[in-house]
Each structure stands twice: as structure tokens, then as C-alpha cells.
Design an enzyme around this catalytic site. Sequence first.
Site, PDB file in Angstrom:
ATOM      1  N   CYS A  76     -45.394  -9.880 -28.898  1.00  0.00           N
ATOM      2  CA  CYS A  76     -43.977 -10.119 -28.626  1.00  0.00           C
ATOM      3  C   CYS A  76     -43.619  -9.676 -27.199  1.00  0.00           C
ATOM      4  CB  CYS A  76     -43.091  -9.472 -29.696  1.00  0.00           C
ATOM      5  SG  CYS A  76     -41.375 -10.083 -29.646  1.00  0.00           S
ATOM      6  N   HIS A 174     -45.130 -12.137 -34.425  1.00  0.00           N
ATOM      7  CA  HIS A 174     -45.521 -10.817 -34.912  1.00  0.00           C
ATOM      8  C   HIS A 174     -46.578 -10.964 -35.997  1.00  0.00           C
ATOM      9  CE1 HIS A 174     -42.470  -8.258 -32.949  1.00  0.00           C
ATOM     10  NE2 HIS A 174     -41.743  -9.361 -32.961  1.00  0.00           N
ATOM     11  N   GLU A 176     -48.198  -8.707 -37.425  1.00  0.00           N
ATOM     12  CA  GLU A 176     -48.035  -7.616 -38.394  1.00  0.00           C
ATOM     13  C   GLU A 176     -46.929  -7.888 -39.407  1.00  0.00           C
ATOM     14  OE1 GLU A 176     -44.973  -6.652 -35.295  1.00  0.00           O
ATOM     15  OE2 GLU A 176     -46.939  -7.623 -35.332  1.00  0.00           O
TER      16      GLU A 176
END
Length: 194
Positions: A76, A174, A176
Site C-alpha cells: 500500500c 493489502h 494481509e
Amino acid sequence: MIAIVKYNAGNIRSVENALKRLNAACVISDDPTVLESADKLILPGVGEASSAMAYLKQKGLDTVIKQRTKPTLGICLGLQLFCSYSEEGNTPCLGIFDEQVKKFPPRYKVPHMGWNEIIDLKGPLFNEVKTNSDLYFVHSYYAEVGPDTVAACDYIQPFSAALARDNFYATQFHPEKSAAVGEQILSNFLKLNV
């Protein structure tokens, strides 16, 4: 050893938790010595470009990151800081990638937030990842499509969903927060050898 760069940008703990789910031990640090010796380095981030770059420079981490020869991942804001320049705060960035970071024109809802498809996948970061996979994005600025683009996305206009050059990789989305597909991408990064 995997090191996550601590630089006053949000989202570090969610990256740490994602690595734990993959049984990958990591440290969070802004110590140049620790970051230099890491086998893998991750620069995550949710924040503002100029203040993030100021912190990296103050700690000497900008030099540490640029000189790395081992696998390094920006997420990001991390991707944006790896680029040459960001319109956010009129910020010269690390210059690892030549792409420039621009603000989305306000034709649609900005920030671009939520799940979106990625296309034109290239390289080892996307092993076992299907084109048109949905990943999670939250951003108001984007990197242009350029020679280092290894995945693209279209929101208002095409932009770089991921970049790669040598030992440097970066994702605007993202991983994650992107469920099984994001986990696969992180796992692919952890398997990289340079």
C-alpha cells in the site's frame, strides 16, 4: 529472519498477524542494523507519504531500503514510497521504481476501498494466483502503469496493483487483508530467493 519496518505508518500489526498465520517469525523494527541483516523485509503502511518519507530519512532507513539486495516487499503506502515521486505532499520518494504516484480524479468514490480484480499477472509473486482474483484495496493515490507493473487493476482508470524490479516487490492491495489469495501472495514472497 523477516523484518517489518516500523515507521509510524499504520497496519503493521495486521501484517505481523498474517505472517504468524503462515508460521513465519518476524520482528518489527526501525533499527538500521536489524533491517540490513533481515532475509526478507516488508514495508507496510497506511498513512501519508511526506511524513512517512520524513521518518524514513530521519532514521536513515531510506538508504537501508534502497541498498537492499534481498527480497523486499512494499504494501500500500509502501508501494507508493518505492516509486519515484508522490503527489501526496509533493514528495520525492525512494525511486526504486520509476512510476509516479498520483491522486485519483474525483469521478467516483475516493478512496478506492474494497475488493477489486487484478489482471495481467506476471512473476513469482503471483504463482498459483488466478487472473481476475479479488484483493482488498484502500487508497486515494495510485502508481501509474509502467515497465515495472506486474499486476494491474482498473478503478476510474488502470493503475499498478503490483510492481516488481530485481529484489523489490510491491502491492497496492493489502495481501494481509485479502483472505486466501492474499495469503498465497505473502507465502510466495516468503519463498523468494534472490
